[in-house]
Design a protein around this motif. Sequence first.
Motif, PDB file in Angstrom:
ATOM      1  N   THR A 157      37.825  43.827  34.808  1.00 53.93           N
ATOM      2  CA  THR A 157      38.586  43.439  33.621  1.00 53.93           C
ATOM      3  C   THR A 157      40.079  43.556  33.908  1.00 53.93           C
ATOM      4  N   LYS A 158      40.471  44.616  34.597  1.00 52.47           N
ATOM      5  CA  LYS A 158      41.876  44.801  34.965  1.00 52.47           C
ATOM      6  C   LYS A 158      42.331  43.711  35.926  1.00 52.47           C
ATOM      7  N   VAL A 159      41.509  43.373  36.897  1.00 56.84           N
ATOM      8  CA  VAL A 159      41.846  42.324  37.856  1.00 56.84           C
ATOM      9  C   VAL A 159      42.089  40.996  37.139  1.00 56.84           C
ATOM     10  N   VAL A 160      41.171  40.606  36.267  1.00 54.76           N
ATOM     11  CA  VAL A 160      41.307  39.336  35.551  1.00 54.76           C
ATOM     12  C   VAL A 160      42.552  39.355  34.665  1.00 54.76           C
ATOM     13  N   THR A 161      42.800  40.453  33.989  1.00 59.94           N
ATOM     14  CA  THR A 161      43.990  40.567  33.150  1.00 59.94           C
ATOM     15  C   THR A 161      45.254  40.396  33.975  1.00 59.94           C
ATOM     16  N   ASN A 162      45.320  41.051  35.118  1.00 63.54           N
ATOM     17  CA  ASN A 162      46.497  40.919  35.977  1.00 63.54           C
ATOM     18  C   ASN A 162      46.670  39.487  36.469  1.00 63.54           C
ATOM     19  N   LEU A 163      45.586  38.863  36.872  1.00 60.41           N
ATOM     20  CA  LEU A 163      45.684  37.498  37.386  1.00 60.41           C
ATOM     21  C   LEU A 163      46.112  36.517  36.295  1.00 60.41           C
ATOM     22  N   LYS A 164      45.775  36.814  35.051  1.00 60.83           N
ATOM     23  CA  LYS A 164      46.170  35.959  33.935  1.00 60.83           C
ATOM     24  C   LYS A 164      47.643  36.134  33.563  1.00 60.83           C
ATOM     25  N   TYR A 165      48.098  37.380  33.467  1.00 63.54           N
ATOM     26  CA  TYR A 165      49.399  37.658  32.874  1.00 63.54           C
ATOM     27  C   TYR A 165      50.525  37.957  33.864  1.00 63.54           C
ATOM     28  N   TRP A 166      50.204  38.245  35.100  1.00 63.89           N
ATOM     29  CA  TRP A 166      51.237  38.565  36.079  1.00 63.89           C
ATOM     30  C   TRP A 166      51.420  37.435  37.093  1.00 63.89           C
ATOM     31  N   PRO A 222      54.331  40.727  43.878  1.00 63.29           N
ATOM     32  CA  PRO A 222      53.815  42.041  44.294  1.00 63.29           C
ATOM     33  C   PRO A 222      52.556  42.468  43.519  1.00 63.29           C
ATOM     34  N   VAL A 223      52.538  42.241  42.207  1.00 62.21           N
ATOM     35  CA  VAL A 223      51.385  42.634  41.400  1.00 62.21           C
ATOM     36  C   VAL A 223      50.185  41.744  41.731  1.00 62.21           C
ATOM     37  N   ILE A 224      50.403  40.443  41.838  1.00 61.99           N
ATOM     38  CA  ILE A 224      49.307  39.521  42.166  1.00 61.99           C
ATOM     39  C   ILE A 224      48.744  39.850  43.542  1.00 61.99           C
ATOM     40  N   SER A 225      49.615  40.055  44.501  1.00 64.60           N
ATOM     41  CA  SER A 225      49.169  40.360  45.861  1.00 64.60           C
ATOM     42  C   SER A 225      48.350  41.648  45.908  1.00 64.60           C
ATOM     43  N   ARG A 226      48.832  42.682  45.235  1.00 60.60           N
ATOM     44  CA  ARG A 226      48.131  43.970  45.211  1.00 60.60           C
ATOM     45  C   ARG A 226      46.798  43.860  44.458  1.00 60.60           C
ATOM     46  N   PHE A 274      44.748  31.053  35.514  1.00 60.61           N
ATOM     47  CA  PHE A 274      45.409  31.948  36.459  1.00 60.61           C
ATOM     48  C   PHE A 274      46.658  31.248  37.001  1.00 60.61           C
ATOM     49  N   PRO A 275      47.828  31.502  36.387  1.00 60.53           N
ATOM     50  CA  PRO A 275      49.048  30.769  36.720  1.00 60.53           C
ATOM     51  C   PRO A 275      49.464  30.821  38.187  1.00 60.53           C
ATOM     52  N   PHE A 276      49.115  31.868  38.907  1.00 59.73           N
ATOM     53  CA  PHE A 276      49.525  31.957  40.304  1.00 59.73           C
ATOM     54  C   PHE A 276      48.867  30.881  41.173  1.00 59.73           C
ATOM     55  N   LEU A 277      47.826  30.227  40.665  1.00 57.62           N
ATOM     56  CA  LEU A 277      47.157  29.160  41.417  1.00 57.62           C
ATOM     57  C   LEU A 277      47.896  27.832  41.327  1.00 57.62           C
ATOM     58  N   GLY A 278      48.844  27.724  40.409  1.00 58.25           N
ATOM     59  CA  GLY A 278      49.604  26.485  40.267  1.00 58.25           C
ATOM     60  C   GLY A 278      50.545  26.276  41.435  1.00 58.25           C
ATOM     61  N   ILE A 279      50.652  25.051  41.882  1.00 59.12           N
ATOM     62  CA  ILE A 279      51.561  24.720  42.980  1.00 59.12           C
ATOM     63  C   ILE A 279      52.763  24.001  42.384  1.00 59.12           C
ATOM     64  N   SER A 280      53.944  24.482  42.751  1.00 57.22           N
ATOM     65  CA  SER A 280      55.169  23.859  42.270  1.00 57.22           C
ATOM     66  C   SER A 280      56.151  23.744  43.427  1.00 57.22           C
ATOM     67  N   ASP A 281      57.316  23.230  43.126  1.00 56.83           N
ATOM     68  CA  ASP A 281      58.356  23.102  44.154  1.00 56.83           C
ATOM     69  C   ASP A 281      58.827  24.474  44.637  1.00 56.83           C
ATOM     70  N   GLN A 306      46.662  32.591  46.957  1.00 63.30           N
ATOM     71  CA  GLN A 306      45.640  31.620  46.582  1.00 63.30           C
ATOM     72  C   GLN A 306      44.474  31.649  47.566  1.00 63.30           C
ATOM     73  N   THR A 307      44.794  31.776  48.836  1.00 62.29           N
ATOM     74  CA  THR A 307      43.752  31.821  49.864  1.00 62.29           C
ATOM     75  C   THR A 307      42.867  33.054  49.693  1.00 62.29           C
ATOM     76  N   VAL A 308      43.467  34.218  49.479  1.00 66.65           N
ATOM     77  CA  VAL A 308      42.697  35.453  49.277  1.00 66.65           C
ATOM     78  C   VAL A 308      41.806  35.310  48.044  1.00 66.65           C
ATOM     79  N   PHE A 309      42.331  34.726  46.980  1.00 68.83           N
ATOM     80  CA  PHE A 309      41.565  34.532  45.753  1.00 68.83           C
ATOM     81  C   PHE A 309      40.325  33.679  46.024  1.00 68.83           C
TER      82      PHE A 309
END
Length: 156
Positions: free
Chosen positions: A69-78, A83-87, A123-130, A140-143
């Motif tokens: 639950t903590k992992v999913v929450t972090n991936l959603k909001y951070w 650093p938080v996503i990577s950890r 999970f916003p960190f999965l978005g690709i931008s400039d 993204q690869t680790v995920f």
Amino acid sequence: RVFQLISLMDAQLPQSSNEKVELAVLWFLGQFYKTYVGDQLQPSSKSYTRVSEVLGITDDNHALETFMTKVVTNLKYWGRCEPVISRTLQFLNDLSVGYLLLKKLVKIEAVTFMLQNHTSKHFPFLGISDNSSLSDLRCQTVFYITLLHLLMVDLG
């Protein structure tokens, strides 16, 4: 106390957040996992007695539910805090190493959510931008590698 802090902090997201506290919580969860949950360890009634009294976490399955639950929450909001996503992803990857733990993880609701909703919408960190960097691509690869581990167990 840390488990109580997690509930408090997560209830206030995304309005209130502190990266350093979040990283400390992830470190604690990693240590708790290694000490009390690990793939080869059997939970002893003595180690869970106090945690059970205070928080109701009675066994390793309940602890895994809390972790996920903590992992999913972090991936959603951070999503934009590398650093938080990577950890968080490193912790998720640590959880997905052992076969016995993987079998337990695929039964958890938060894991099912991740497997069914693995897009940048959730999970916003999965978005690709400039502005995407090499570390974003690594995250993204680790995920996706971790999701693959979970899917392989789920598929048998």
